[in-house]
Design a protein around this motif. Sequence first.
Motif, PDB file in Angstrom:
ATOM      1  N   PHE A 139       8.766  17.019   4.063  1.00 38.30           N
ATOM      2  CA  PHE A 139       8.503  18.305   3.406  1.00 38.30           C
ATOM      3  C   PHE A 139       7.042  18.471   3.009  1.00 38.30           C
ATOM      4  O   PHE A 139       6.656  19.519   2.498  1.00 38.30           O
ATOM      5  CB  PHE A 139       9.386  18.449   2.153  1.00 38.30           C
ATOM      6  CG  PHE A 139      10.849  18.301   2.428  1.00 38.30           C
ATOM      7  CD1 PHE A 139      11.585  19.364   2.926  1.00 38.30           C
ATOM      8  CD2 PHE A 139      11.493  17.090   2.204  1.00 38.30           C
ATOM      9  CE1 PHE A 139      12.941  19.232   3.186  1.00 38.30           C
ATOM     10  CE2 PHE A 139      12.847  16.948   2.451  1.00 38.30           C
ATOM     11  CZ  PHE A 139      13.570  18.024   2.950  1.00 38.30           C
ATOM     12  N   ILE A 140       6.244  17.424   3.212  1.00 35.08           N
ATOM     13  CA  ILE A 140       4.833  17.465   2.817  1.00 35.08           C
ATOM     14  C   ILE A 140       3.985  17.795   4.042  1.00 35.08           C
ATOM     15  O   ILE A 140       4.002  17.044   5.028  1.00 35.08           O
ATOM     16  CB  ILE A 140       4.383  16.120   2.216  1.00 35.08           C
ATOM     17  CG1 ILE A 140       5.233  15.768   0.995  1.00 35.08           C
ATOM     18  CG2 ILE A 140       2.903  16.166   1.840  1.00 35.08           C
ATOM     19  CD1 ILE A 140       4.956  14.387   0.437  1.00 35.08           C
ATOM     20  N   ARG A 169      -1.393  15.818   2.687  1.00 34.44           N
ATOM     21  CA  ARG A 169      -0.562  14.682   2.307  1.00 34.44           C
ATOM     22  C   ARG A 169      -1.250  13.777   1.279  1.00 34.44           C
ATOM     23  O   ARG A 169      -0.608  13.318   0.331  1.00 34.44           O
ATOM     24  CB  ARG A 169      -0.146  13.889   3.542  1.00 34.44           C
ATOM     25  CG  ARG A 169      -1.283  13.124   4.212  1.00 34.44           C
ATOM     26  CD  ARG A 169      -0.904  12.577   5.565  1.00 34.44           C
ATOM     27  NE  ARG A 169      -1.917  11.680   6.097  1.00 34.44           N
ATOM     28  CZ  ARG A 169      -3.074  12.082   6.596  1.00 34.44           C
ATOM     29  NH1 ARG A 169      -3.366  13.363   6.629  1.00 34.44           N
ATOM     30  NH2 ARG A 169      -3.950  11.198   7.053  1.00 34.44           N
ATOM     31  N   ILE A 170      -2.554  13.515   1.456  1.00 30.94           N
ATOM     32  CA  ILE A 170      -3.247  12.597   0.551  1.00 30.94           C
ATOM     33  C   ILE A 170      -3.265  13.137  -0.888  1.00 30.94           C
ATOM     34  O   ILE A 170      -2.912  12.402  -1.829  1.00 30.94           O
ATOM     35  CB  ILE A 170      -4.678  12.311   1.047  1.00 30.94           C
ATOM     36  CG1 ILE A 170      -4.636  11.630   2.418  1.00 30.94           C
ATOM     37  CG2 ILE A 170      -5.411  11.427   0.043  1.00 30.94           C
ATOM     38  CD1 ILE A 170      -3.916  10.297   2.439  1.00 30.94           C
ATOM     39  N   PRO A 171      -3.666  14.416  -1.142  1.00 32.55           N
ATOM     40  CA  PRO A 171      -3.592  14.926  -2.519  1.00 32.55           C
ATOM     41  C   PRO A 171      -2.181  14.880  -3.093  1.00 32.55           C
ATOM     42  O   PRO A 171      -2.003  14.570  -4.280  1.00 32.55           O
ATOM     43  CB  PRO A 171      -4.100  16.365  -2.396  1.00 32.55           C
ATOM     44  CG  PRO A 171      -4.936  16.372  -1.164  1.00 32.55           C
ATOM     45  CD  PRO A 171      -4.299  15.399  -0.240  1.00 32.55           C
ATOM     46  N   ILE A 219       1.783   9.533  -7.235  1.00 29.59           N
ATOM     47  CA  ILE A 219       1.419   8.253  -7.852  1.00 29.59           C
ATOM     48  C   ILE A 219       0.960   8.457  -9.294  1.00 29.59           C
ATOM     49  O   ILE A 219       1.336   7.698 -10.195  1.00 29.59           O
ATOM     50  CB  ILE A 219       0.326   7.558  -7.022  1.00 29.59           C
ATOM     51  CG1 ILE A 219       0.858   7.198  -5.626  1.00 29.59           C
ATOM     52  CG2 ILE A 219      -0.185   6.309  -7.721  1.00 29.59           C
ATOM     53  CD1 ILE A 219      -0.210   6.744  -4.656  1.00 29.59           C
ATOM     54  N   ALA A 220       0.155   9.489  -9.530  1.00 27.23           N
ATOM     55  CA  ALA A 220      -0.349   9.754 -10.877  1.00 27.23           C
ATOM     56  C   ALA A 220       0.778  10.076 -11.846  1.00 27.23           C
ATOM     57  O   ALA A 220       0.765   9.636 -13.006  1.00 27.23           O
ATOM     58  CB  ALA A 220      -1.352  10.909 -10.841  1.00 27.23           C
ATOM     59  N   ALA A 221       1.772  10.831 -11.380  1.00 26.44           N
ATOM     60  CA  ALA A 221       2.902  11.153 -12.252  1.00 26.44           C
ATOM     61  C   ALA A 221       3.671   9.891 -12.627  1.00 26.44           C
ATOM     62  O   ALA A 221       4.044   9.702 -13.811  1.00 26.44           O
ATOM     63  CB  ALA A 221       3.824  12.155 -11.551  1.00 26.44           C
ATOM     64  N   VAL A 227      -1.952   0.846  -3.658  1.00 22.27           N
ATOM     65  CA  VAL A 227      -0.827   1.773  -3.763  1.00 22.27           C
ATOM     66  C   VAL A 227      -0.944   2.878  -2.726  1.00 22.27           C
ATOM     67  O   VAL A 227      -0.015   3.141  -1.958  1.00 22.27           O
ATOM     68  CB  VAL A 227      -0.744   2.364  -5.184  1.00 22.27           C
ATOM     69  CG1 VAL A 227       0.476   3.267  -5.315  1.00 22.27           C
ATOM     70  CG2 VAL A 227      -0.703   1.260  -6.234  1.00 22.27           C
ATOM     71  N   LEU A 228      -2.104   3.536  -2.682  1.00 25.45           N
ATOM     72  CA  LEU A 228      -2.291   4.636  -1.741  1.00 25.45           C
ATOM     73  C   LEU A 228      -2.247   4.156  -0.299  1.00 25.45           C
ATOM     74  O   LEU A 228      -1.714   4.843   0.586  1.00 25.45           O
ATOM     75  CB  LEU A 228      -3.616   5.349  -2.020  1.00 25.45           C
ATOM     76  CG  LEU A 228      -3.905   6.588  -1.172  1.00 25.45           C
ATOM     77  CD1 LEU A 228      -2.807   7.631  -1.346  1.00 25.45           C
ATOM     78  CD2 LEU A 228      -5.267   7.179  -1.532  1.00 25.45           C
TER      79      LEU A 228
END
Length: 229
Positions: free
Chosen positions: A64-65, A70-72, A78-80, A113-114
């Motif tokens: 769905f992305i 995709r990167i943002p 991850i930030a959430a 992580v990324l």
Amino acid sequence: MSKPDYKEILWNGVWKQNTGLVQLLGLCPILAVSSTFVNGVSLGLATIIVMMMSGAVVAALRNFIPYEIRIPVFILIIAALVTVLDLAMNAWLHSLYVVLGIFVPLIVTNCIVLARVEAYAAKNGPLASAFDGIGMGAGLVVVLSLLGGIREVLGTGMLFAGIEAIIPGTQPLHILPADYPGFLIAILPPGAFIALGCLIALRNWSEARAARRAPPTPAEPSTPEAQSA
């Protein structure tokens, strides 16, 4: 599509593609937080949680992305998750949270992580991606625990300093005699570089030794076409 080999996924993260010893990713937290065993393992476990959850969420939403953004979107996910973990540690493990400081929120920018989200979770299913996050995070925990333990014992003669922040009532262990003067460089940044270099050299030596002991691969039989060529 073949069924994922979960044992291979975990072994790949812990040994074959270890983030600290092979890929050399996330060196800033590895070197900065590994002054004690407790600090290193605590940050490693926090990273495991983020990597496992982010891998599963990204894998579930990957179709769905849009590819172009995709990167943002990955960074927002991850930030959430890191924000939730940061608030939870501040509420329930405040003493440890104060010690780890800025390195908990900085998990958002940790390239480990990324990199795994982009390289694995964006191409595989949620369960396999969660296992990949656990494996890669476990490899990081191994490096952080070894570095923290070596540096703490050599630097102070103790082990598990700060464990009371996690398990109230417990005390650190005195590994070396009480009159041990300490080895200051072990707990300073140069000690982290030296210890990490030794661990990398030890792993490379182990891999080279295993390769020498491995039986030779049988040569493929030659064909008349190959001989004529």
